[in-house]
Design a protein around this motif. Structure first.
Motif, PDB file in Angstrom:
ATOM      1  N   TYR A 169       0.818  -1.205   0.000  1.00 52.30           N
ATOM      2  CA  TYR A 169       0.000   0.000   0.000  1.00 52.30           C
ATOM      3  C   TYR A 169       0.857   1.264   0.000  1.00 52.30           C
ATOM      4  CZ  TYR A 169      -4.103  -2.905   0.903  1.00 52.30           C
ATOM      5  OH  TYR A 169      -5.102  -3.833   0.802  1.00 52.30           O
ATOM      6  N   ILE A 170       1.988   1.210   0.696  1.00 57.45           N
ATOM      7  CA  ILE A 170       2.890   2.360   0.691  1.00 57.45           C
ATOM      8  C   ILE A 170       3.400   2.624  -0.721  1.00 57.45           C
ATOM      9  CG2 ILE A 170       5.163   3.184   1.450  1.00 57.45           C
ATOM     10  CD1 ILE A 170       4.605   1.898   4.160  1.00 57.45           C
ATOM     11  N   TRP A 171       3.804   1.548  -1.410  1.00 58.77           N
ATOM     12  CA  TRP A 171       4.291   1.688  -2.782  1.00 58.77           C
ATOM     13  C   TRP A 171       3.188   2.218  -3.701  1.00 58.77           C
ATOM     14  CZ3 TRP A 171       7.627   2.849  -6.083  1.00 58.77           C
ATOM     15  CH2 TRP A 171       7.557   2.438  -7.418  1.00 58.77           C
ATOM     16  N   LYS A 172       1.976   1.703  -3.555  1.00 51.02           N
ATOM     17  CA  LYS A 172       0.843   2.161  -4.374  1.00 51.02           C
ATOM     18  C   LYS A 172       0.586   3.653  -4.161  1.00 51.02           C
ATOM     19  CE  LYS A 172      -1.272  -1.329  -6.581  1.00 51.02           C
ATOM     20  NZ  LYS A 172      -1.663  -1.263  -8.007  1.00 51.02           N
ATOM     21  N   SER A 173       0.686   4.102  -2.924  1.00 49.40           N
ATOM     22  CA  SER A 173       0.422   5.509  -2.617  1.00 49.40           C
ATOM     23  C   SER A 173       1.516   6.422  -3.154  1.00 49.40           C
ATOM     24  CB  SER A 173       0.310   5.705  -1.101  1.00 49.40           C
ATOM     25  OG  SER A 173      -0.795   5.001  -0.592  1.00 49.40           O
ATOM     26  N   LEU A 174       2.743   5.923  -3.200  1.00 51.56           N
ATOM     27  CA  LEU A 174       3.869   6.751  -3.642  1.00 51.56           C
ATOM     28  C   LEU A 174       3.965   6.870  -5.162  1.00 51.56           C
ATOM     29  CD1 LEU A 174       6.679   5.649  -1.144  1.00 51.56           C
ATOM     30  CD2 LEU A 174       5.434   7.817  -1.178  1.00 51.56           C
ATOM     31  N   GLN A 175       3.370   5.909  -5.900  1.00 51.82           N
ATOM     32  CA  GLN A 175       3.501   5.915  -7.361  1.00 51.82           C
ATOM     33  C   GLN A 175       3.056   7.229  -8.014  1.00 51.82           C
ATOM     34  OE1 GLN A 175       1.664   2.445  -9.120  1.00 51.82           O
ATOM     35  NE2 GLN A 175       2.991   1.040  -7.993  1.00 51.82           N
ATOM     36  N   PRO A 176       1.820   7.725  -7.727  1.00 48.58           N
ATOM     37  CA  PRO A 176       1.420   8.990  -8.370  1.00 48.58           C
ATOM     38  C   PRO A 176       2.342  10.156  -8.011  1.00 48.58           C
ATOM     39  CG  PRO A 176      -0.463   7.919  -7.325  1.00 48.58           C
ATOM     40  CD  PRO A 176       0.755   7.202  -6.868  1.00 48.58           C
ATOM     41  N   ILE A 177       2.884  10.136  -6.793  1.00 49.90           N
ATOM     42  CA  ILE A 177       3.752  11.231  -6.355  1.00 49.90           C
ATOM     43  C   ILE A 177       5.092  11.179  -7.087  1.00 49.90           C
ATOM     44  CG2 ILE A 177       4.909  12.227  -4.336  1.00 49.90           C
ATOM     45  CD1 ILE A 177       2.569  10.769  -2.726  1.00 49.90           C
ATOM     46  N   ILE A 178       5.620   9.975  -7.271  1.00 47.09           N
ATOM     47  CA  ILE A 178       6.876   9.808  -8.018  1.00 47.09           C
ATOM     48  C   ILE A 178       6.693  10.247  -9.469  1.00 47.09           C
ATOM     49  CG2 ILE A 178       8.534   8.109  -8.889  1.00 47.09           C
ATOM     50  CD1 ILE A 178       8.006   6.531  -6.248  1.00 47.09           C
ATOM     51  N   LEU A 179       5.587   9.846 -10.081  1.00 50.09           N
ATOM     52  CA  LEU A 179       5.298  10.265 -11.454  1.00 50.09           C
ATOM     53  C   LEU A 179       5.157  11.789 -11.550  1.00 50.09           C
ATOM     54  CD1 LEU A 179       2.801   7.499 -12.603  1.00 50.09           C
ATOM     55  CD2 LEU A 179       5.052   7.954 -13.566  1.00 50.09           C
ATOM     56  N   ALA A 180       4.511  12.386 -10.535  1.00 48.70           N
ATOM     57  CA  ALA A 180       4.361  13.842 -10.516  1.00 48.70           C
ATOM     58  C   ALA A 180       5.737  14.519 -10.429  1.00 48.70           C
ATOM     59  CB  ALA A 180       3.490  14.263  -9.343  1.00 48.70           C
ATOM     60  N   LEU A 181       6.649  13.962  -9.633  1.00 50.71           N
ATOM     61  CA  LEU A 181       7.999  14.515  -9.521  1.00 50.71           C
ATOM     62  C   LEU A 181       8.729  14.473 -10.859  1.00 50.71           C
ATOM     63  CD1 LEU A 181       9.066  13.004  -6.074  1.00 50.71           C
ATOM     64  CD2 LEU A 181       9.017  15.448  -6.626  1.00 50.71           C
ATOM     65  N   ILE A 182       8.558  13.358 -11.577  1.00 49.96           N
ATOM     66  CA  ILE A 182       9.206  13.208 -12.885  1.00 49.96           C
ATOM     67  C   ILE A 182       8.643  14.226 -13.872  1.00 49.96           C
ATOM     68  CG2 ILE A 182       9.512  11.663 -14.867  1.00 49.96           C
ATOM     69  CD1 ILE A 182       9.473   9.325 -12.795  1.00 49.96           C
ATOM     70  N   ILE A 183       7.300  14.345 -13.905  1.00 47.97           N
ATOM     71  CA  ILE A 183       6.647  15.309 -14.802  1.00 47.97           C
ATOM     72  C   ILE A 183       7.067  16.725 -14.446  1.00 47.97           C
ATOM     73  CG2 ILE A 183       4.416  16.277 -15.510  1.00 47.97           C
ATOM     74  CD1 ILE A 183       3.226  13.461 -15.007  1.00 47.97           C
ATOM     75  N   PHE A 184       7.144  17.016 -13.149  1.00 51.40           N
ATOM     76  CA  PHE A 184       7.532  18.354 -12.692  1.00 51.40           C
ATOM     77  C   PHE A 184       8.941  18.694 -13.176  1.00 51.40           C
ATOM     78  CE2 PHE A 184       9.134  21.407  -9.542  1.00 51.40           C
ATOM     79  CZ  PHE A 184       8.091  22.328  -9.539  1.00 51.40           C
ATOM     80  N   LYS A 185       9.833  17.717 -13.133  1.00 53.75           N
ATOM     81  CA  LYS A 185      11.216  17.940 -13.572  1.00 53.75           C
ATOM     82  C   LYS A 185      11.272  18.146 -15.083  1.00 53.75           C
ATOM     83  CE  LYS A 185      15.723  18.014 -13.180  1.00 53.75           C
ATOM     84  NZ  LYS A 185      16.402  19.174 -12.543  1.00 53.75           N
TER      85      LYS A 185
END
Length: 518
Positions: free
Chosen positions: A441-457
């Motif tokens: 569940y921790i990994w599932k919750s972090l996925q959208p945030i990691i993708l957002a970080l990549i898009i932001f960069k």
């Protein structure tokens, strides 16, 4: 006693009180309300005969009690926040507004529900209205007109429900559903009916924005659960969540961005309540509560920024981390929570929502909305607080300790719910055990945030705030112009000429006679 009544009595006393006494009474009112609500027992009920009806003035269950506790807690925090800023008008109207919002949670009949619904509208309208700022005068009128459309729709829907069932008990409705949908949709700022929200919340004094952010739309969600809980509006909720977050990403004025995010987060709640199971309901209600906390905290944060710098556009901000470190911490906690980062309250409600939804399209929709949410708050936190500027933003005054205290109280509760989610099980009966902090569940919750970080960069230059023309499309003024045009033409026809009226009357009678003979 319905706890909302406490605020009504307090409003009268506050109006005739002065300065320190007024501030003390206002704070004590919310503390007293918290105690009363906490001591209410589920299934408590008070009914009062009225004409041919029974008005249910108090009906307690776990859901209404939980929401009311958060409503009164936020009332306490927003009161402390506004102590150095509020005037007599604010104390009077804010207590009527808060009292109506809490009282409506505990009534069990449609008549009482409607009266409190309208008290919320009227008190919030006068909170927004002012002659001092032309834009606010205009937007408050727009707010009132939109909510009056909702009021008329709700009244008509109640009449249809009563005519069809012979009952005015507050329950899932069987008649007048389109009118209930319109009324509730306006109140909760359903996408397409949302236009009243951003233009008002972004233009009123910031401490009023804080108050408004917590109640109107959340009562709309509660009404959706009570009146239309049997209707699955999942796809409509997903559209609201995605469109809301897309509109938020376009904004540089922070309060407008936060306003669109209220709309987006409402989409989560609509989708969750429509799931029709205990996990979905728990997730939707808890997300409502979380939204009050972290969105209220974000409005408080930008309020302090406005108070200290007299700026609120991301184009004009930057580097506030060094100048306002405590405010930066509060902003981070709120942003991490709304993004669903583990060990913050938003993670708990979003996980329950996802566990309660089985439709893969809805799940993907929430996933996309989650990426957009994380991206939005990366934008706010980075460009307002961490990105440096050639010329530092001037801090013109320091925030009062009362502001910092109120924000600290909300921050503590956000972290408490995130770290110890088991406390919510008192109010909900889950279908099965949920392990909030398993690695999966921790990994599932972090996925959208990691993708957002990549898009932001990758899209940094596109996301960076820059001057652009405000162009929030709104179809309703065009409707207004059409109605005005038709009204003018009708006025031209009805010019007071008696002979013309007699001609119309005789012509109509002849037409009806011919039609009858044929």
């Amino acid at each position: 006693m319905n706890p909302g009544v406490i605020y009504f009595f307090s409003a009268i006393i506050l109006y005739f009180s002065k300065d320190r006494l007024r501030q003390a009474i206002s704070v004590l009112t919310s503390i007293f309300a918290l105690i009363i609500i906490y001591k209410l027992s589920p299934d408590q009920q008070i009914a009062l005969p009225f004409l041919d009806f029974n008005l249910v003035l108090l009906k307690v269950d776990y859901i209404s009690k939980l929401i009311a506790l958060i409503f009164s807690f936020f009332a306490l925090c927003s009161t402390i926040y506004a102590l150095k800023l509020a005037d007599k008008k604010y104390y009077l109207l804010a207590n009527i507004y808060i009292g109506s919002s809490i009282a409506i949670l505990f009534v069990g009949d449609l008549f009482s529900f409607y009266v409190l619904w309208e008290m919320m509208t009227i008190s919030s309208y006068f909170l927004i209205f002012t002659n001092k700022k032309p834009i606010t005068k205009q937007t408050s009128y727009y707010y009132f007109m939109m909510h009056m459309v909702g009021a008329i729709s709700l009244l008509w829907a109640i009449l249809l429900q009563y005519n069809g069932t012979g009952s005015i008990l507050l329950a899932n409705v069987d008649y007048g559903i389109p009118f209930f949908l319109l009324a509730v949709g306006i109140k909760l700022a359903f996408i397409g009916l949302h236009t009243w929200l951003p233009q008002n919340y972004a233009n009123v004094p910031f401490y009023i924005s804080v108050l408004l952010s917590a109640y109107t739309t959340k009562v709309g969600v509660y009404a959706l659960y009570r009146l239309l809980g049997g209707i699955n509006l999942g796809y409509a909720g997903i559209i609201t969540a995605i469109v809301g977050v897309f509109l938020a990403l376009r904004q540089t004025q922070v309060r407008k961005l936060l306003s669109y995010h209220i709309i987006s987060q409402i989409g989560y709640m609509i989708t969750a309540i429509g799931a029709g199971n205990s996990l979905g309901l728990a997730g939707g209600v808890l997300h409502l509560i979380n939204n009050i906390l972290y969105k209220g905290l974000l409005f408080m944060v930008i309020g302090v920024v406005i108070y200290t710098t007299e700026k609120e556009d991301l184009i004009d901000l930057g580097g506030l981390f060094k100048r306002l470190p405590i405010i930066t911490f509060y902003a981070l906690v709120a942003a991490l929570s709304i993004a669903g980062v583990p060990f913050f309250s938003g993670h708990v409600s979003k996980l329950l929502i996802k566990k309660g939804i089985y439709d893969p399209i809805l799940r993907w929709g929430l996933y996309i909305a989650g990426i957009g949410t994380a991206l939005s708050f990366l934008k706010v936190i980075y460009f307002a607080f961490f990105k440096g500027r050639e010329e530092e933003v001037e801090i013109k005054r320091r925030p009062p300790k009362s502001m910092l205290l109120s924000m600290g109280m909300i921050t503590a509760l956000i972290i408490l719910i995130g770290v110890k989610p088991s406390i919510i099980k008192i109010f909900f009966d889950f279908e099965y055990e949920v392990k909030f902090y398993s690695l999966h569940y921790i990994w599932k919750s972090l996925q959208p945030i990691i993708l957002a970080l990549i898009i932001f960069k990758l899209a940094h230059d596109l996301i960076e705030p820059h001057p652009h023309q405000e162009n929030d499309f709104d179809i309703y003024p065009y409707f207004g112009k059409v109605i005005n045009y038709l009204s003018m033409k009708l006025s031209e026809l009805h010019n007071g000429d008696l002979s013309r009226y007699m001609l119309w009357l005789i012509s109509t009678l002849i037409f009806l006679l011919v039609k009858f003979l044929i």
